[in-house]
Design a protein around this motif. Sequence first.
Motif, short mmCIF file in Angstrom:
data_model
loop_
_atom_site.label_atom_id
_atom_site.label_comp_id
_atom_site.label_asym_id
_atom_site.label_seq_id
_atom_site.Cartn_x
_atom_site.Cartn_y
_atom_site.Cartn_z
N ASN A 152 -11.60 -22.68 27.15
CA ASN A 152 -10.98 -23.14 25.64
C ASN A 152 -10.42 -21.80 24.91
N HIS A 153 -9.16 -21.77 24.68
CA HIS A 153 -8.61 -20.66 24.26
C HIS A 153 -9.36 -20.07 23.02
N LEU A 154 -9.82 -20.93 22.03
CA LEU A 154 -10.71 -20.61 20.96
C LEU A 154 -11.87 -19.99 21.32
N ALA A 188 -12.25 -18.28 23.97
CA ALA A 188 -12.13 -17.23 24.48
C ALA A 188 -11.73 -15.87 23.75
N HIS A 189 -11.38 -16.64 22.39
CA HIS A 189 -10.94 -15.55 21.32
C HIS A 189 -12.39 -15.06 20.96
N VAL A 190 -13.24 -15.87 20.74
CA VAL A 190 -14.68 -15.57 20.40
C VAL A 190 -15.64 -14.82 21.24
N VAL A 196 -7.82 -16.34 13.29
CA VAL A 196 -6.35 -16.29 12.32
C VAL A 196 -5.23 -15.92 13.35
N SER A 197 -4.38 -16.39 13.43
CA SER A 197 -3.13 -16.01 14.06
C SER A 197 -1.93 -16.72 13.64
N GLY A 198 -0.68 -16.73 14.70
CA GLY A 198 0.39 -17.49 14.39
C GLY A 198 0.03 -18.75 15.03
N GLY A 199 -1.06 -18.75 15.94
CA GLY A 199 -1.14 -20.29 16.26
C GLY A 199 -2.06 -20.98 15.77
N HIS A 200 -2.98 -20.18 15.24
CA HIS A 200 -4.26 -21.01 14.86
C HIS A 200 -4.96 -20.19 13.40
N SER A 201 -5.95 -21.31 12.67
CA SER A 201 -6.68 -20.89 11.64
C SER A 201 -7.87 -21.80 11.68
ZN LIG Z 1 -4.99 -17.17 20.33
#
Ligand SMILES: [Zn+2]
Lengths: 276, 212
Positions: free
Chosen positions: A113-115, A117-119, A138-143
Amino acid sequence: MTTEPLVLGIETSCDETGVGLVRGTTLLADAVASSVAEHARFGGVVPEVASRAHLEALLPTVDRAVAAAGVAPAEVDGIAVTAGPGLAGALLVGVAAAKAYAMALDKPLYGVNHLAAHVAVDQLEHGRLPQPCLALLVSGGHSSLLLVPDVTDDVRSLGATIDDAAGEAFDKVARVLGLPFPGGPHIDRVAKGGDPAAIDFPRGLTGPRDPAYDFSFSGLKTAVARWVEARERAGEPVPVNDVAASFQEAVVDVLTAKAVDACREHGVETLLIGGG
Amino acid sequence: MLLLALDTATPAVTVAVCDGARPLAEHTVVDPRRHGELLAPGIRTALQEAEVERSALAGIAVGVGPGPFTGLRVGLVTARVLAATLGIPVFGVCTLDALAEAAALRGEFGVATDARRKEVYWARYAGRHRLAGPYVDRPATAAGRLDGIPVVGAGAALYPDAFPDHREPHLPSAAALARWVSAGRPTLPPAPLYLRRPDAVEPGRPKRVSPR
Ligand SMILES: [Zn+2]
């Protein structure tokens, strides 16, 4: 002698083709190819443009990462790939490539899961994550606000944007102010010369009956555009620095207030902030 | 020469393992929405049925379209990665050529596949020799330039008014793709033939949000 597993990671959820080689929690090499310049004239990421760029960048980017890590592809113990969320056509290129590597190397494939992976990326810097922790992405794709009891198998969404991601709002406000894409760095730059308290822009979803941890940035973006138009109609100059600073303040105010509230409610002492 | 052949440029996900021109196994599923899911299992199944180890493969043949974007890329990235990782060459074949190979018609004929948006991808052949194309056009335009010769492919069957003499096959087969390569006919780099630009418009001035 035991060595930790060597994992090849592939990420193609948006406009960057990202490849990493990690042994255990040690990053050996990463390589990124970005198609951001090709999207600039459209004022946002064009999915088909991103997908085409991923196809062209994938192999060269893997080759660069493998060379930089000083490993042979045959040494890889497993393949990890972003399975979503993200742009469907872009994800498909990375997932198909990852399957092909898994097949050619006869190694297991893991969808990530991309989120999450950010963690998880924080572990490359700081070692194991405290359990639980709370993550604000927080980014251009998610909050998103996530409660993370265990990054490998228990990541819970507490809230997310119901309309635009924070970064999208930056891009759109940048257009209103005549600043280039992507908007984030340009707004941040001009905001440095402005007063964050100059204009009281609305804080979305912060009323007593609103969902505690969801976000909304669409109304804010419209409020900024209205404010700028009213100035223009009155024939007055637009104080770009103040508008940028006040807009940025409104976004950050909501993000941080909700993140801290969530930490308090869940008794979590570590807040991780990611995105990019 | 053991070849793995695959094509994902049409609604068919087709995979074959061939020894030269002789197919050892072929696996084809028609589902326009699941190329990403179907291709890898298709390759695995074809290799198993052919009783060929991937390390024994000498080359990969891949259909390069023209085809609607998303599915096409699944086949191309798979072929490129497999070839690079196994250290074998990859041969691109125009998907319309694979249909021409399978059609096995003498004389002149056309090939047309569905390009969606009421258009077809098409080319003109004399035997296995491509005379013109590939192009993307409205069916009537393509038909006008194919002036009554037989036309194979789903693009012809889909528009029978434009292509009254439409013929089988409708979809490409990976075995025909492998045959094209093993016969030494012209191949291409494994790069997509999109024939269309991405749908994207450059923004004008931001839209007004205040009521007038
Ligand atoms: Zn991302």
